[in-house]
Design a protein around this motif. Structure first.
Motif, mmCIF file in Angstrom:
data_model
loop_
_atom_site.group_PDB
_atom_site.id
_atom_site.type_symbol
_atom_site.label_atom_id
_atom_site.label_comp_id
_atom_site.label_asym_id
_atom_site.label_seq_id
_atom_site.Cartn_x
_atom_site.Cartn_y
_atom_site.Cartn_z
ATOM 1 N N LEU A 110 -11.173 -0.040 -15.910
ATOM 2 C CA LEU A 110 -12.381 0.587 -15.355
ATOM 3 C C LEU A 110 -12.309 2.089 -15.593
ATOM 4 O O LEU A 110 -11.896 2.858 -14.722
ATOM 5 N N PRO A 111 -12.699 2.539 -16.800
ATOM 6 C CA PRO A 111 -12.541 3.962 -17.138
ATOM 7 C C PRO A 111 -13.265 4.889 -16.164
ATOM 8 O O PRO A 111 -12.832 6.014 -15.939
ATOM 9 N N ASP A 112 -14.326 4.416 -15.501
ATOM 10 C CA ASP A 112 -15.039 5.275 -14.543
ATOM 11 C C ASP A 112 -14.617 5.006 -13.105
ATOM 12 O O ASP A 112 -15.250 5.491 -12.159
ATOM 13 N N GLY A 113 -13.552 4.217 -12.938
ATOM 14 C CA GLY A 113 -13.152 3.829 -11.568
ATOM 15 C C GLY A 113 -12.431 4.937 -10.825
ATOM 16 O O GLY A 113 -12.057 5.960 -11.380
ATOM 17 N N HIS A 114 -12.233 4.706 -9.531
ATOM 18 C CA HIS A 114 -11.480 5.646 -8.696
ATOM 19 C C HIS A 114 -10.438 4.852 -7.902
ATOM 20 O O HIS A 114 -10.553 3.641 -7.715
ATOM 21 N N GLU A 115 -9.421 5.590 -7.384
ATOM 22 C CA GLU A 115 -8.344 4.906 -6.669
ATOM 23 C C GLU A 115 -8.692 4.729 -5.190
ATOM 24 O O GLU A 115 -9.260 5.610 -4.562
ATOM 25 N N ALA A 118 -5.260 0.061 -0.186
ATOM 26 C CA ALA A 118 -5.208 -0.977 0.847
ATOM 27 C C ALA A 118 -3.726 -1.197 1.132
ATOM 28 O O ALA A 118 -3.071 -0.324 1.679
ATOM 29 N N GLU A 119 -3.174 -2.346 0.740
ATOM 30 C CA GLU A 119 -1.728 -2.518 0.905
ATOM 31 C C GLU A 119 -0.989 -1.821 -0.239
ATOM 32 O O GLU A 119 0.088 -1.271 -0.055
ATOM 33 N N HIS A 120 -1.553 -1.906 -1.457
ATOM 34 C CA HIS A 120 -1.135 -1.054 -2.572
ATOM 35 C C HIS A 120 -2.323 -0.173 -2.925
ATOM 36 O O HIS A 120 -3.449 -0.517 -2.625
ATOM 37 N N PRO A 121 -2.040 0.880 -3.709
ATOM 38 C CA PRO A 121 -3.192 1.579 -4.301
ATOM 39 C C PRO A 121 -3.811 0.667 -5.363
ATOM 40 O O PRO A 121 -3.100 -0.150 -5.986
ATOM 41 N N TYR A 122 -5.112 0.769 -5.545
ATOM 42 C CA TYR A 122 -5.775 -0.024 -6.579
ATOM 43 C C TYR A 122 -6.967 0.761 -7.098
ATOM 44 O O TYR A 122 -7.299 1.824 -6.566
ATOM 45 N N VAL A 123 -7.602 0.222 -8.138
ATOM 46 C CA VAL A 123 -8.727 0.941 -8.747
ATOM 47 C C VAL A 123 -10.011 0.155 -8.552
ATOM 48 O O VAL A 123 -10.034 -1.070 -8.692
ATOM 49 N N LYS A 124 -11.043 0.880 -8.191
ATOM 50 C CA LYS A 124 -12.349 0.293 -7.877
ATOM 51 C C LYS A 124 -13.377 0.975 -8.770
ATOM 52 O O LYS A 124 -13.294 2.187 -9.002
ATOM 53 N N GLY A 125 -14.329 0.168 -9.256
ATOM 54 C CA GLY A 125 -15.350 0.788 -10.094
ATOM 55 C C GLY A 125 -16.583 -0.077 -10.171
ATOM 56 O O GLY A 125 -16.645 -1.158 -9.571
ATOM 57 N N THR A 126 -17.574 0.388 -10.891
ATOM 58 C CA THR A 126 -18.817 -0.361 -11.037
ATOM 59 C C THR A 126 -19.049 -0.645 -12.517
ATOM 60 O O THR A 126 -18.908 0.254 -13.348
ATOM 61 N N PHE A 130 -22.007 -4.567 -11.001
ATOM 62 C CA PHE A 130 -21.022 -5.339 -10.238
ATOM 63 C C PHE A 130 -19.954 -4.398 -9.675
ATOM 64 O O PHE A 130 -19.539 -3.447 -10.342
ATOM 65 N N ASP A 131 -19.525 -4.699 -8.416
ATOM 66 C CA ASP A 131 -18.414 -3.948 -7.818
ATOM 67 C C ASP A 131 -17.120 -4.635 -8.227
ATOM 68 O O ASP A 131 -16.905 -5.801 -7.901
ATOM 69 N N VAL A 132 -16.276 -3.883 -8.928
ATOM 70 C CA VAL A 132 -15.060 -4.491 -9.470
ATOM 71 C C VAL A 132 -13.828 -3.830 -8.858
ATOM 72 O O VAL A 132 -13.743 -2.612 -8.752
ATOM 73 N N ASP A 133 -12.876 -4.669 -8.410
ATOM 74 C CA ASP A 133 -11.569 -4.184 -7.953
ATOM 75 C C ASP A 133 -10.519 -4.688 -8.923
ATOM 76 O O ASP A 133 -10.531 -5.873 -9.294
ATOM 77 N N VAL A 134 -9.615 -3.809 -9.331
ATOM 78 C CA VAL A 134 -8.450 -4.250 -10.108
ATOM 79 C C VAL A 134 -7.217 -3.967 -9.247
ATOM 80 O O VAL A 134 -6.894 -2.816 -8.961
ATOM 81 N N VAL A 135 -6.578 -5.067 -8.823
ATOM 82 C CA VAL A 135 -5.543 -4.970 -7.790
ATOM 83 C C VAL A 135 -4.216 -5.490 -8.323
ATOM 84 O O VAL A 135 -4.155 -6.616 -8.840
ATOM 85 N N PRO A 136 -3.131 -4.726 -8.199
ATOM 86 C CA PRO A 136 -1.826 -5.216 -8.627
ATOM 87 C C PRO A 136 -1.160 -6.024 -7.521
ATOM 88 O O PRO A 136 -1.330 -5.731 -6.336
ATOM 89 N N CYS A 137 -0.407 -7.068 -7.945
ATOM 90 C CA CYS A 137 0.391 -7.800 -6.964
ATOM 91 C C CYS A 137 1.600 -8.407 -7.673
ATOM 92 O O CYS A 137 1.754 -8.268 -8.890
#
Lengths: 466, 466
Positions: A110-115, A118-126, A130-137
């Motif tokens: 998500l090149p336009d996303g922001h950090e 939550a439990e880890h940091p993750y990146v959120k973008g549009t 669509f609202d997209v979350d990219v979450v590591p686990c």
């Protein structure tokens, strides 16, 4: 939402009245994503997963990427626009490394996303609306090994994807909309309702929307469901659904008793008189100042409120703090004889603790029971302390004790709320900080000042429905 | 009575301050009957006993006559003018015959006397300024065989006459006067204090006035005395003195916990600072209307009262009924949210239940908790009953229950006291009859109307001392 007579004999299909079937068909038309929406979502999700996979493989071996959540399970309600992408790293990775890799993958996806955090940091973008979350686990063998709540999500998706066919997925959507309509959907700490995962498990367990409602109508809490028959912990919640992927977790733990009872109420009411409006969230008209005055007059209670700037917190942190502050303030008032009738905490730009009292004023004096006369060491000290006190009645003897009647600290709730003693009660930490900075006490008709910011909340408060 | 500092180091004889000895000597001068009073009493009592013996022997064989009470035991306080003459009939007499004979002997002994009724009918009259009772009873071998309380009296006199020497009798008089001074003398059901017999037993047991006070100052209730060591019953009273003539009777049963604590308080206070005024009953100046208004303003309580004609009963019947009515009315007010602060019942020509409230008004509505939603049979009925009720808020759900807010029956104490619901509370039978006939509710400043009849009682109420 308006309410029909819940004790009706139930719908009569021959009469032309709505039936469960006719109503749910109407609702399906509203909430089922059509072929276009599905295709578009599929296309975007696939593209993002691929992008994340490329980025992940670049930084680390043994990574995989998974779409999770309702859009992955075909249980989203039309118009919900959340795409959740989980990047699973090997479990032997340091947590710090996982976080660094996770953000890198997020930003590349998500090149336009922001950090966000939550439990880890993750990146959120549009992406294309669509609202997209990219979450590591971490990628684990079993949900019982998880190190944080996000690690559990992929197991849920796997479990449900294997079990929810199209028909059940349709019924999940219907149930979610039903819960949204009655205000009981969402496991956030403001709503304390039914999470998406809980809804899916309930539909799966009972075999559909209607069987779930029929079962709920007859629930006798504690209700315990254990789809995998592996539960080994005892819970006190009214509704217990043992997580199929974790025998020690109650999926319904956050669901409040009020929301369990609310679901039961509307399940009965809907089966008795099927209607579409149950599926439509109530949007009360904001309470006007004159409505408020009418209510206050009709109720004859004594309203007081404290208002301060809302702490800058996410809802899941803010609402527990508001609840704690509400409990503290109402206990402080009750303890001083200002019987609390009903109370609520609301927040927007400002945070407000609103308390309706059943007692507006206390006498100038209070009874103060001393020690038993026969406990001489205490009794003499008590007697001496009060015998010449100019503002005190007594000491006299009642039963075996000395008693005095001494001046009360507070004769009105406002006196108490405006005093430093307010800070002796239990308050949420950030709420306390906000109050220490500045707050206003409102009493009686001054409450009308809240109408502009909190018209809807006041409307719901003064016109409570199940 | 005025009060010195109870924590003083105690009197210093060298300083010229009063000592226990100097004070009691002064009091003895006041209360000990002089030789003239004794001789006159002796002469009259002997004459009456003789007259009663003659009359008794005329109607029945095996009768004897006994002078009882404090004037028989040399423990009366100067000016007390009671002569009690008991006529003891054989135990095989029918009760009816005993009563008939008893009245006959009474009338022959006291030609100007009139009949009264306690446990038996008896004759009461005045002879040269003395109040004389001629009371029939059964002559029994032991007090445990008694058929009514009067049969016990001769045993008490016999027991004490054998044990009270002149010095102890002096101390009994002193102790009685002390108890009169602090308002704790008398086993009538208005005072609920120390009876003459109890006082005599306490002085006998502890060996005098001063040792009794020293013991009482250190009492840790429950205090149990058993002079004959024959007690075999357990009591819950704070002070237990097993009757030497009846192992199953606590002589102090009627003595209230408040009076036991009061005696302890004044015992300490007197030993610390001996003074004669403790022996002088408090005669407060009647409360004026303006005093009353000052108190009401200073206290900020909400006073209400109900006033009715006093039932025509002896005090021992009236005061328990007043107490029962007071308990009933205060419970009725408390149950309706009008928190009772303090209350009292007083009587003269009229009977008054006076209640000071800490809550003047309640809201127009009250919370009404319904059944748990899951108990469908009750829940449906509750919901149906209220969903369309025009004056009701809700039903809404709180926890697992339906709740409504419905109009309250009474928003002020006056509303309740003026309603028929007053008669739902526990009332003394004759008080209830009086109220059913007519009563007035007084509130706020209307209380000043009580000052004329009850000035002293109101003074004691608003200036309470130990």
């Amino acid at each position: 939402m308006s309410e029909e007579d819940a004790a009706d004999e139930g719908p009569d299909p021959a009469s032309g009245d709505p039936t469960v079937e006719s109503v749910t068909a109407d609702v399906h038309d509203q909430i089922d994503p059509d072929a276009d929406e599905r295709a578009r979502l599929r296309e975007i999700a696939d593209r993002l997963v691929e992008r994340a996979e490329t980025a992940a493989t670049d930084c680390c071996e043994g990574v995989d990427v998974l779409q999770v959540g309702s859009t992955a399970r075909n249980t989203w309600v039309s118009g919900d626009r959340d795409i959740d992408i989980f990047v699973r790293f090997p479990p032997d990775l340091e947590r710090e490394t996982l976080e660094r890799y996770g953000l890198k993958v997020g930003h590349e996806t998500l090149p336009d996303g922001h950090e966000e955090y939550a439990e880890h940091p993750y990146v959120k973008g549009t992406v294309e609306g669509f609202d997209v979350d990219v979450v590591p686990c971490f990628r684990l063998e079993s949900a019982t090994e998880i190190r944080s709540a996000v690690d559990r999500t992929p197991f849920h998706t796997t479990y449900l994807q294997a079990r929810l066919d199209d028909e059940l997925a349709d019924d999940v959507r219907l149930t979610k909309q039903f819960l949204k309509g009655i205000g009981a959907y969402g496991s956030d700490l403001r709503t304390r309702g039914f999470s998406g995962y809980l809804t899916e498990l309930l539909v799966l367990e009972y075999g559909g929307f209607r069987p779930l409602l029929e079962a709920a109508a007859a629930w006798h809490p504690q209700v315990e469901l254990d789809p995998e028959g592996h539960g080994r912990t005892t819970f006190t919640d009214p509704l217990v659904v043992i997580d199929p992927t974790d025998p020690e977790r109650n999926v319904a733990a956050v669901c409040s008793p009020t929301n369990v009872a609310r679901f039961q109420h509307y399940a009965r009411s809907f089966l008795d008189a099927p209607r579409t409006d149950v599926f439509e969230p109530d949007e009360p008209a904001p309470l006007t100042e004159s409505d408020l005055q009418t209510h206050l007059e009709r109720r004859g209670t004594t309203p007081v409120a404290i208002q301060t700037d809302a702490p800058d917190l996410v809802d899941d942190q803010l609402y527990p703090q508001l609840q704690k502050s509400l409990d503290g303030v109402t206990t402080g008032l009750d303890d001083r004889g200002f019987d609390v009738f009903r109370a609520t905490a609301i927040a927007d730009e400002t945070a407000v603790i609103l308390v309706e009292l059943a007692v507006s004023e206390r006498p100038a004096i209070e009874r103060h029971d001393g020690p038993p006369v026969h406990v001489r060491s205490h009794a003499d000290g008590f007697y001496e302390a009060y015998v010449d006190a100019p503002d005190t009645y007594g000491p006299y003897i009642d039963g075996d004790r000395y008693v005095t009647e001494r001046p009360r600290e507070f004769t009105t709730a406002r006196d108490f709320l405006e005093s430093d003693r307010l800070f002796d009660v239990g308050l949420g930490a950030h709420v306390q900080t906000a109050l220490e900075d500045e707050y206003t006490v409102l009493a009686g008709e001054e409450l009308t000042r809240l109408c502009e910011e909190f018209g809807r909340e006041l409307s719901a408060y003064f016109d409570p429905s199940p």
